[in-house]
Motif scaffolding. Structure first.
Motif, PDB file in Angstrom:
ATOM      1  N   ALA A 162     -16.557 -23.307 -31.254  1.00 34.58           N
ATOM      2  CA  ALA A 162     -15.766 -23.118 -30.241  1.00 34.58           C
ATOM      3  C   ALA A 162     -16.148 -22.410 -28.982  1.00 34.58           C
ATOM      4  O   ALA A 162     -16.210 -22.988 -27.839  1.00 34.58           O
ATOM      5  N   LEU A 163     -17.265 -21.427 -29.229  1.00 37.02           N
ATOM      6  CA  LEU A 163     -17.939 -20.997 -28.261  1.00 37.02           C
ATOM      7  C   LEU A 163     -18.911 -22.002 -27.695  1.00 37.02           C
ATOM      8  O   LEU A 163     -19.122 -21.983 -26.359  1.00 37.02           O
ATOM      9  N   VAL A 164     -19.448 -22.840 -28.154  1.00 38.14           N
ATOM     10  CA  VAL A 164     -20.463 -24.005 -27.634  1.00 38.14           C
ATOM     11  C   VAL A 164     -19.500 -24.809 -26.827  1.00 38.14           C
ATOM     12  O   VAL A 164     -20.030 -25.169 -25.752  1.00 38.14           O
ATOM     13  N   ARG A 165     -18.451 -25.400 -27.583  1.00 37.32           N
ATOM     14  CA  ARG A 165     -17.621 -26.264 -26.829  1.00 37.32           C
ATOM     15  C   ARG A 165     -17.175 -25.687 -25.395  1.00 37.32           C
ATOM     16  O   ARG A 165     -17.126 -26.473 -24.437  1.00 37.32           O
ATOM     17  N   LYS A 166     -16.822 -24.345 -25.385  1.00 38.15           N
ATOM     18  CA  LYS A 166     -16.610 -23.582 -24.198  1.00 38.15           C
ATOM     19  C   LYS A 166     -17.835 -23.541 -23.161  1.00 38.15           C
ATOM     20  O   LYS A 166     -17.332 -22.927 -21.989  1.00 38.15           O
ATOM     21  N   GLY A 167     -18.500 -23.685 -23.690  1.00 44.39           N
ATOM     22  CA  GLY A 167     -20.085 -23.429 -22.770  1.00 44.39           C
ATOM     23  C   GLY A 167     -20.370 -21.896 -22.588  1.00 44.39           C
ATOM     24  O   GLY A 167     -20.934 -21.728 -21.587  1.00 44.39           O
ATOM     25  N   LEU A 168     -19.752 -21.112 -23.699  1.00 38.15           N
ATOM     26  CA  LEU A 168     -20.219 -19.731 -23.656  1.00 38.15           C
ATOM     27  C   LEU A 168     -21.537 -19.316 -24.185  1.00 38.15           C
ATOM     28  O   LEU A 168     -22.182 -18.377 -24.010  1.00 38.15           O
ATOM     29  N   VAL A 169     -21.869 -20.003 -25.196  1.00 38.88           N
ATOM     30  CA  VAL A 169     -23.128 -19.948 -26.034  1.00 38.88           C
ATOM     31  C   VAL A 169     -23.819 -20.985 -26.121  1.00 38.88           C
ATOM     32  O   VAL A 169     -23.112 -22.445 -26.072  1.00 38.88           O
ATOM     33  N   THR A 197     -30.620 -20.099 -33.285  1.00 45.16           N
ATOM     34  CA  THR A 197     -30.252 -18.720 -32.590  1.00 45.16           C
ATOM     35  C   THR A 197     -29.521 -19.154 -31.732  1.00 45.16           C
ATOM     36  O   THR A 197     -29.286 -19.971 -31.048  1.00 45.16           O
ATOM     37  N   LEU A 198     -28.284 -18.275 -31.486  1.00 50.19           N
ATOM     38  CA  LEU A 198     -27.299 -18.278 -30.473  1.00 50.19           C
ATOM     39  C   LEU A 198     -27.930 -17.319 -29.151  1.00 50.19           C
ATOM     40  O   LEU A 198     -28.457 -16.517 -29.191  1.00 50.19           O
ATOM     41  N   ARG A 199     -27.656 -18.189 -28.031  1.00 45.83           N
ATOM     42  CA  ARG A 199     -27.852 -17.360 -26.876  1.00 45.83           C
ATOM     43  C   ARG A 199     -26.715 -17.657 -25.774  1.00 45.83           C
ATOM     44  O   ARG A 199     -26.127 -18.746 -25.774  1.00 45.83           O
ATOM     45  N   TRP A 201     -18.807 -11.945 -20.439  1.00 46.93           N
ATOM     46  CA  TRP A 201     -19.111 -10.678 -21.137  1.00 46.93           C
ATOM     47  C   TRP A 201     -19.303  -9.454 -20.154  1.00 46.93           C
ATOM     48  O   TRP A 201     -18.600  -8.244 -20.423  1.00 46.93           O
ATOM     49  N   ALA A 202     -19.719  -9.866 -18.812  1.00 45.62           N
ATOM     50  CA  ALA A 202     -19.660  -8.796 -17.973  1.00 45.62           C
ATOM     51  C   ALA A 202     -18.113  -8.280 -17.401  1.00 45.62           C
ATOM     52  O   ALA A 202     -17.873  -7.158 -17.116  1.00 45.62           O
ATOM     53  N   ARG A 203     -17.294  -9.151 -17.585  1.00 49.78           N
ATOM     54  CA  ARG A 203     -15.906  -8.952 -17.172  1.00 49.78           C
ATOM     55  C   ARG A 203     -15.132  -8.326 -18.226  1.00 49.78           C
ATOM     56  O   ARG A 203     -14.119  -7.674 -17.976  1.00 49.78           O
ATOM     57  N   LEU A 204     -15.491  -8.279 -19.334  1.00 48.92           N
ATOM     58  CA  LEU A 204     -14.811  -7.701 -20.662  1.00 48.92           C
ATOM     59  C   LEU A 204     -14.788  -6.332 -20.792  1.00 48.92           C
ATOM     60  O   LEU A 204     -15.722  -5.670 -20.138  1.00 48.92           O
ATOM     61  N   PRO A 205     -13.632  -5.650 -20.944  1.00 46.86           N
ATOM     62  CA  PRO A 205     -13.501  -4.215 -21.109  1.00 46.86           C
ATOM     63  C   PRO A 205     -14.738  -3.717 -22.223  1.00 46.86           C
ATOM     64  O   PRO A 205     -14.711  -4.491 -23.173  1.00 46.86           O
ATOM     65  N   ASP A 206     -15.021  -2.594 -21.907  1.00 51.04           N
ATOM     66  CA  ASP A 206     -15.930  -1.719 -22.867  1.00 51.04           C
ATOM     67  C   ASP A 206     -15.301  -1.405 -24.171  1.00 51.04           C
ATOM     68  O   ASP A 206     -14.403  -0.699 -23.872  1.00 51.04           O
TER      69      ASP A 206
END
Length: 84
Positions: free
Chosen positions: A7-14, A27-29, A38-43
């Motif tokens: 799903a993450l690959v399909r969405k272009g996130l990894v 390896t995932l990147r 990732w930068a927008r997600l809350p800590d």
């Protein structure tokens, strides 16, 4: 886990990078889009601490931490002290 990665690959996130020595492994990147998300997600740690210590004064936090640390140290000393 495979479904989550797909799903993450399909969405272009990894992206998946094949291991040159073992083609069964990848390896995932994060992609650029993944890094931006990732930068927008809350800590998560800051959020957890905010909920855990909501409406607790700084003084109360310090007292709780010191009491807990003292109790752990006393327990450890009891465990390590041989009976007389």
């Amino acid at each position: 886990m495979t479904g989550v990665v797909a799903a993450l690959v399909r969405k272009g996130l990894v992206e998946q990078i094949p291991d040159p020595d073992d083609l069964r492994q990848k390896t995932l990147r994060l992609t650029e889009a993944g890094c931006e998300l990732w930068a927008r997600l809350p800590d998560p740690i800051a959020r957890t601490l905010g909920v855990a210590f909501d409406r607790v004064s700084e003084q109360e936090q310090v007292v709780r931490i010191l009491r807990a640390a003292t109790a752990r140290l006393a327990h450890r000393l009891e465990e390590e002290t041989p009976p007389s």
